[in-house]
Motif scaffolding. Structure first.
Motif, PDB file in Angstrom:
ATOM      1  N   GLY A 150       0.812  -1.215   0.000  1.00 18.25           N
ATOM      2  CA  GLY A 150       0.000   0.000   0.000  1.00 18.25           C
ATOM      3  C   GLY A 150       0.842   1.259   0.000  1.00 18.25           C
ATOM      4  N   ALA A 151       2.047   1.203   0.607  1.00 21.80           N
ATOM      5  CA  ALA A 151       2.963   2.344   0.544  1.00 21.80           C
ATOM      6  C   ALA A 151       3.433   2.557  -0.890  1.00 21.80           C
ATOM      7  CB  ALA A 151       4.152   2.118   1.467  1.00 21.80           C
ATOM      8  N   VAL A 170       1.400   8.668   5.463  1.00 28.52           N
ATOM      9  CA  VAL A 170       2.031   7.724   6.375  1.00 28.52           C
ATOM     10  C   VAL A 170       2.420   6.465   5.591  1.00 28.52           C
ATOM     11  CG1 VAL A 170       1.750   6.368   8.481  1.00 28.52           C
ATOM     12  CG2 VAL A 170       0.620   8.596   8.270  1.00 28.52           C
ATOM     13  N   PHE A 171       3.657   6.020   5.803  1.00 25.46           N
ATOM     14  CA  PHE A 171       4.147   4.800   5.173  1.00 25.46           C
ATOM     15  C   PHE A 171       4.539   3.813   6.270  1.00 25.46           C
ATOM     16  CE2 PHE A 171       5.696   8.358   2.402  1.00 25.46           C
ATOM     17  CZ  PHE A 171       4.723   8.222   1.426  1.00 25.46           C
ATOM     18  N   VAL A 172       4.082   2.562   6.125  1.00 22.02           N
ATOM     19  CA  VAL A 172       4.339   1.558   7.150  1.00 22.02           C
ATOM     20  C   VAL A 172       5.157   0.408   6.565  1.00 22.02           C
ATOM     21  CG1 VAL A 172       3.341   0.036   8.897  1.00 22.02           C
ATOM     22  CG2 VAL A 172       2.177   2.178   8.304  1.00 22.02           C
ATOM     23  N   ASP A 173       6.457   0.401   6.877  1.00 27.76           N
ATOM     24  CA  ASP A 173       7.364  -0.736   6.709  1.00 27.76           C
ATOM     25  C   ASP A 173       7.365  -1.353   5.312  1.00 27.76           C
ATOM     26  OD1 ASP A 173       9.320  -2.235   8.291  1.00 27.76           O
ATOM     27  OD2 ASP A 173       8.068  -3.973   7.846  1.00 27.76           O
ATOM     28  N   PRO A 274       3.603  16.708   5.275  1.00 27.59           N
ATOM     29  CA  PRO A 274       4.038  16.059   6.512  1.00 27.59           C
ATOM     30  C   PRO A 274       3.955  14.540   6.402  1.00 27.59           C
ATOM     31  CG  PRO A 274       2.656  17.946   7.007  1.00 27.59           C
ATOM     32  CD  PRO A 274       2.584  17.764   5.531  1.00 27.59           C
ATOM     33  N   THR A 275       5.042  13.871   6.808  1.00 25.37           N
ATOM     34  CA  THR A 275       5.184  12.434   6.578  1.00 25.37           C
ATOM     35  C   THR A 275       5.577  11.710   7.861  1.00 25.37           C
ATOM     36  OG1 THR A 275       5.907  12.841   4.295  1.00 25.37           O
ATOM     37  CG2 THR A 275       6.431  10.684   5.242  1.00 25.37           C
ATOM     38  N   ALA A 276       4.950  10.561   8.093  1.00 25.51           N
ATOM     39  CA  ALA A 276       5.350   9.666   9.179  1.00 25.51           C
ATOM     40  C   ALA A 276       5.689   8.302   8.594  1.00 25.51           C
ATOM     41  CB  ALA A 276       4.252   9.538  10.218  1.00 25.51           C
ATOM     42  N   ILE A 277       6.666   7.651   9.187  1.00 29.57           N
ATOM     43  CA  ILE A 277       7.124   6.332   8.755  1.00 29.57           C
ATOM     44  C   ILE A 277       7.127   5.415   9.969  1.00 29.57           C
ATOM     45  CG2 ILE A 277       9.030   5.039   7.715  1.00 29.57           C
ATOM     46  CD1 ILE A 277       9.971   7.944   6.695  1.00 29.57           C
ATOM     47  N   PHE A 278       6.527   4.244   9.831  1.00 30.51           N
ATOM     48  CA  PHE A 278       6.473   3.270  10.922  1.00 30.51           C
ATOM     49  C   PHE A 278       7.258   2.010  10.546  1.00 30.51           C
ATOM     50  CE2 PHE A 278       2.964   5.989  11.961  1.00 30.51           C
ATOM     51  CZ  PHE A 278       2.753   5.874  13.330  1.00 30.51           C
ATOM     52  N   LEU A 314       3.052  -4.601  12.634  1.00 33.03           N
ATOM     53  CA  LEU A 314       2.951  -3.862  13.896  1.00 33.03           C
ATOM     54  C   LEU A 314       1.602  -3.186  14.100  1.00 33.03           C
ATOM     55  CD1 LEU A 314       3.378  -0.480  13.321  1.00 33.03           C
ATOM     56  CD2 LEU A 314       5.630  -1.342  12.685  1.00 33.03           C
ATOM     57  N   MET A 315       0.983  -2.705  13.032  1.00 35.61           N
ATOM     58  CA  MET A 315      -0.289  -1.998  13.179  1.00 35.61           C
ATOM     59  C   MET A 315      -1.440  -2.938  13.522  1.00 35.61           C
ATOM     60  SD  MET A 315      -0.773  -1.011   9.160  1.00 35.61           S
ATOM     61  CE  MET A 315      -2.146   0.084   9.415  1.00 35.61           C
ATOM     62  N   PHE A 316      -1.285  -4.214  13.232  1.00 27.44           N
ATOM     63  CA  PHE A 316      -2.309  -5.199  13.535  1.00 27.44           C
ATOM     64  C   PHE A 316      -2.009  -5.928  14.850  1.00 27.44           C
ATOM     65  CE2 PHE A 316      -1.685  -4.952   8.894  1.00 27.44           C
ATOM     66  CZ  PHE A 316      -2.845  -4.254   8.582  1.00 27.44           C
ATOM     67  N   LYS A 317      -0.722  -6.088  15.145  1.00 33.63           N
ATOM     68  CA  LYS A 317      -0.339  -6.771  16.380  1.00 33.63           C
ATOM     69  C   LYS A 317      -0.419  -5.846  17.595  1.00 33.63           C
ATOM     70  CE  LYS A 317       2.524 -10.440  14.438  1.00 33.63           C
ATOM     71  NZ  LYS A 317       3.803 -11.187  14.559  1.00 33.63           N
ATOM     72  N   ASN A 318      -0.246  -4.549  17.357  1.00 34.46           N
ATOM     73  CA  ASN A 318      -0.323  -3.585  18.454  1.00 34.46           C
ATOM     74  C   ASN A 318      -1.160  -2.382  18.010  1.00 34.46           C
ATOM     75  OD1 ASN A 318       0.065  -2.079  20.763  1.00 34.46           O
ATOM     76  ND2 ASN A 318       2.295  -2.316  20.787  1.00 34.46           N
ATOM     77  N   PRO A 319      -2.451  -2.613  17.704  1.00 40.54           N
ATOM     78  CA  PRO A 319      -3.274  -1.543  17.141  1.00 40.54           C
ATOM     79  C   PRO A 319      -3.524  -0.389  18.106  1.00 40.54           C
ATOM     80  CG  PRO A 319      -4.642  -3.428  17.693  1.00 40.54           C
ATOM     81  CD  PRO A 319      -3.218  -3.874  17.854  1.00 40.54           C
ATOM     82  N   VAL A 320      -3.505  -0.645  19.399  1.00 38.52           N
ATOM     83  CA  VAL A 320      -3.750   0.431  20.368  1.00 38.52           C
ATOM     84  C   VAL A 320      -2.618   1.452  20.316  1.00 38.52           C
ATOM     85  CG1 VAL A 320      -4.021   0.981  22.810  1.00 38.52           C
ATOM     86  CG2 VAL A 320      -5.151  -1.039  21.861  1.00 38.52           C
ATOM     87  N   LYS A 321      -1.381   0.983  20.359  1.00 36.15           N
ATOM     88  CA  LYS A 321      -0.238   1.898  20.259  1.00 36.15           C
ATOM     89  C   LYS A 321      -0.201   2.579  18.894  1.00 36.15           C
ATOM     90  CE  LYS A 321       4.834   2.113  20.429  1.00 36.15           C
ATOM     91  NZ  LYS A 321       4.802   3.463  21.058  1.00 36.15           N
ATOM     92  N   PHE A 322      -0.436   1.784  17.844  1.00 39.09           N
ATOM     93  CA  PHE A 322      -0.391   2.364  16.503  1.00 39.09           C
ATOM     94  C   PHE A 322      -1.445   3.444  16.334  1.00 39.09           C
ATOM     95  CE2 PHE A 322      -1.948   2.493  12.117  1.00 39.09           C
ATOM     96  CZ  PHE A 322      -0.783   2.875  11.460  1.00 39.09           C
ATOM     97  N   ALA A 323      -2.663   3.182  16.758  1.00 43.10           N
ATOM     98  CA  ALA A 323      -3.743   4.169  16.620  1.00 43.10           C
ATOM     99  C   ALA A 323      -3.415   5.439  17.403  1.00 43.10           C
ATOM    100  CB  ALA A 323      -5.067   3.577  17.080  1.00 43.10           C
TER     101      ALA A 323
END
Length: 335
Positions: A150-151, A170-173, A274-278, A314-323
């Protein structure tokens, strides 16, 4: 009111009414309720506990019916899933973020509930699908988050259409180039994130389980996928597997094009929002994500520890922190 303005207002009103009229509750589309295997505080125990979740569709200009998930109110936030993924896997992420945003997850063609087709199976067409989806919703400005492939779809979108309608991105891994060229230095391979020397063998490994080794393709992400070490991840995967049946033959069609694109020029020259990378400590993409941060002015990098489930999922395994982290980034607007 001038006649032309009145007509424009009427057209917009009719379009919004049409969108609302075709909204379909997810439980009606799926045909039954679903109980999640693990009871997790702060998240639904059953699908029916998630009020307002919808699954809707639209048709692209090349005649493909695409599905998308949506919920919540507020500024639009669009998620683009990775290869083989779908909106069902985002169930926890949608729920947590729908408190602050109108959240959308677009099922790419040949994935999730979207139509299976032989045409348009390239990243540039997926980017066009995203553009048509945004236009269909009438979005003048939205936040976009692409995970894994998706990135790459977002990089193609920015390459083709620019960032005019992107508020934050936002780009994730995701590696910047999956294919590691034989004439690259080790520094180039590390910065680009090259994870295979043979795209065809990578595709065979991913879609048919053909044996491989680390000289051919980095299988770390697939190994981390099999580690069902998060109750959130077990829940979302169980939900997706109960309702979504992917076809490996159709999934394979986009992989060669996906693997052989190199997006370093887009990252160096075309990302001006503005950009974030996880990423995370379990991910072999970490060096390439650090390079991406250095190449995009002002980009913010989130590196999840192993204790925080810092892998490709990470966004699915730790969705609370990611959100929480994602909301913090998106809500942080300078005055």
């Amino acid at each position: 009111m001038p006649t032309s303005l009145f007509r424009a207002v009427c057209v917009i009103a009719l379009a919004l009414a049409s969108l609302h009229a075709t909204a379909t509750p997810a439980i009606e589309v799926l045909g039954e309720d679903f109980s999640f295997p693990n009871k997790v505080e702060g998240l639904p125990a059953k699908l029916s506990d998630f009020k307002g979740l919808e699954i809707n569709t639209f048709v692209t200009n090349d005649g493909v019916k695409l599905s998308y998930w949506e919920a919540g109110q507020g500024r639009p936030l669009i998620f683009i899933p990775g290869w083989s993924a779908n909106g069902a896997e985002y169930i926890n992420v949608i729920y947590l973020l729908s408190e602050h945003y109108r959240v959308y997850v677009l099922d790419p063609r040949n994935q999730g509930f979207s139509q299976r087709v032989e045409h348009g199976t390239r990243i540039s067409r997926f980017a066009m699908d995203l553009k048509e989806f945004s236009d269909r919703l009438g979005l003048q400005s939205a936040d976009y988050c692409g995970w894994s492939m998706g990135a790459s779809v977002l990089w193609s979108y920015i390459d083709l259409f620019g960032t005019r309608n992107i508020h934050k991105v936002v780009f994730v891994d995701e590696p910047i180039s999956i294919y590691s060229h034989a004439d690259w230095s080790e520094q180039e391979r590390s910065e680009a994130g090259g994870m295979t020397t043979a795209p065809e063998r990578m595709i065979a490994a991913f879609t048919a389980g053909v044996p491989t080794n680390r000289l051919i393709v980095d299988m770390t992400a697939m190994e981390r996928y099999t580690a069902k070490d998060s109750p959130y991840f077990v829940n979302s995967e169980a939900f997706a597997n109960a309702f979504v049946k992917n076809d490996p033959e159709y999934l394979a069609m986009v992989l060669f094009d996906h693997a052989t694109n190199d997006w370093r020029d887009v990252i160096r020259h075309k990302i001006d929002v503005p950009t974030a990378i996880f990423t995370g400590e379990y991910s072999n993409n970490l060096p390439s994500q650090r390079w991406m941060q250095s190449a995009i002015p002002g980009a913010k990098l989130f590196v999840y520890s192993k204790a925080d489930q810092g892998d490709h999922f990470l966004m699915f395994k730790n969705p609370v922190k990611f959100a929480a982290d994602l909301h913090g980034f998106l809500a942080d607007d300078p005055i």
